[in-house]
Design an enzyme around this catalytic site. Structure first.
Site, mmCIF file in Angstrom:
data_model
loop_
_atom_site.group_PDB
_atom_site.id
_atom_site.type_symbol
_atom_site.label_atom_id
_atom_site.label_comp_id
_atom_site.label_asym_id
_atom_site.label_seq_id
_atom_site.Cartn_x
_atom_site.Cartn_y
_atom_site.Cartn_z
ATOM 1 N N GLY A 46 0.841 -1.199 0.000
ATOM 2 C CA GLY A 46 0.000 0.000 0.000
ATOM 3 C C GLY A 46 0.873 1.245 0.000
ATOM 4 C CB CYS A 91 4.615 2.008 7.350
ATOM 5 S SG CYS A 91 4.215 3.532 6.479
ATOM 6 C CG LEU A 92 6.377 0.949 1.373
ATOM 7 C CD1 LEU A 92 5.899 1.258 -0.031
ATOM 8 C CD2 LEU A 92 7.498 -0.076 1.349
ATOM 9 C CG HIS A 133 -1.126 1.283 7.140
ATOM 10 N ND1 HIS A 133 -0.210 0.773 8.038
ATOM 11 C CD2 HIS A 133 -0.421 2.104 6.317
ATOM 12 C CE1 HIS A 133 0.986 1.293 7.775
ATOM 13 N NE2 HIS A 133 0.891 2.090 6.736
ATOM 14 C CD GLU A 134 -1.398 2.482 2.609
ATOM 15 O OE1 GLU A 134 -0.912 3.629 2.513
ATOM 16 O OE2 GLU A 134 -0.721 1.488 2.948
ATOM 17 C CG HIS A 137 -0.023 6.803 5.283
ATOM 18 N ND1 HIS A 137 1.127 7.251 5.877
ATOM 19 C CD2 HIS A 137 0.149 5.469 5.095
ATOM 20 C CE1 HIS A 137 1.962 6.223 6.053
ATOM 21 N NE2 HIS A 137 1.386 5.131 5.585
HETATM 22 NI NI NI Z 1 2.220 3.233 5.553
#
Ligand code: NI
Length: 167
Positions: A46, A91-92, A133-134, A137
């Site tokens: 994601g 998370c990236l 989660h997204e 953000h």
């Molecule tokens: Ni993330």
């Protein structure tokens, strides 16, 4: 398509409350294509626009194992949630850190697709966790915010140390 640089915690820009996308045009579709390329290359499941420095309510996910299920959510809204579930998240923007987070187990979400058409979806499991989660953000919220302050501080120090070593 091009790969965009990903912002890392504790970068304050990740705390931005994103504005709605007002028009789904070719510029937005170009951003979506770049976000998929960036997410797949990372690799991740994601990616939200603020992670690549675009403060608009747009996110992409693909929870399949073979990149076969790309999904775009523009101006997503959580309409309904049920139950709770604990799952390990990463998370990236918080590379190398994985921690358990409690989220709703089932959700109903509404968003626009890449053509600007509205759709609704009911999902559970990993996909539901990923969508929540997204969406976080887009509100400037990160999964580490669900952890204790002490744990978050430790993660911050670790990432800052890693960054100094790469420079
Ligand atoms: Ni993330």
């Amino acid at each position: 398509m091009s790969i965009r640089p990903i912002l890392h915690f504790p970068d304050e820009r990740l705390r931005t409350h994103c504005r709605p996308v007002t028009k789904v045009d070719d510029k937005v579709r170009k951003l979506i294509d770049d976000m998929f390329e960036t997410m797949y290359e990372a690799p991740g499941i994601g990616l939200a626009a603020p992670q690549v420095g675009i403060y608009e309510r747009l996110m992409v996910i693909d929870v399949s194992e073979d990149k076969s299920a790309p999904q775009v959510f523009i101006n997503p809204e959580l309409l309904e949630t049920r139950g709770t579930e604990m799952m390990e998240e990463g998370c990236l923007s918080v590379p190398g850190i994985y921690e358990d987070v409690e989220r709703a187990e089932w959700i109903r979400v509404r968003a626009l697709d890449r053509n600007g058409d509205s759709f609704e979806k009911e999902v559970d499991g990993l996909e539901a966790v990923c969508i929540q989660h997204e969406i976080d953000h887009l509100e400037g919220k990160l999964f580490v915010d669900y952890l204790s302050g002490l744990k978050r501080q430790r993660i911050r120090k670790k990432l800052e140390k890693q960054r100094r070593q790469t420079l």
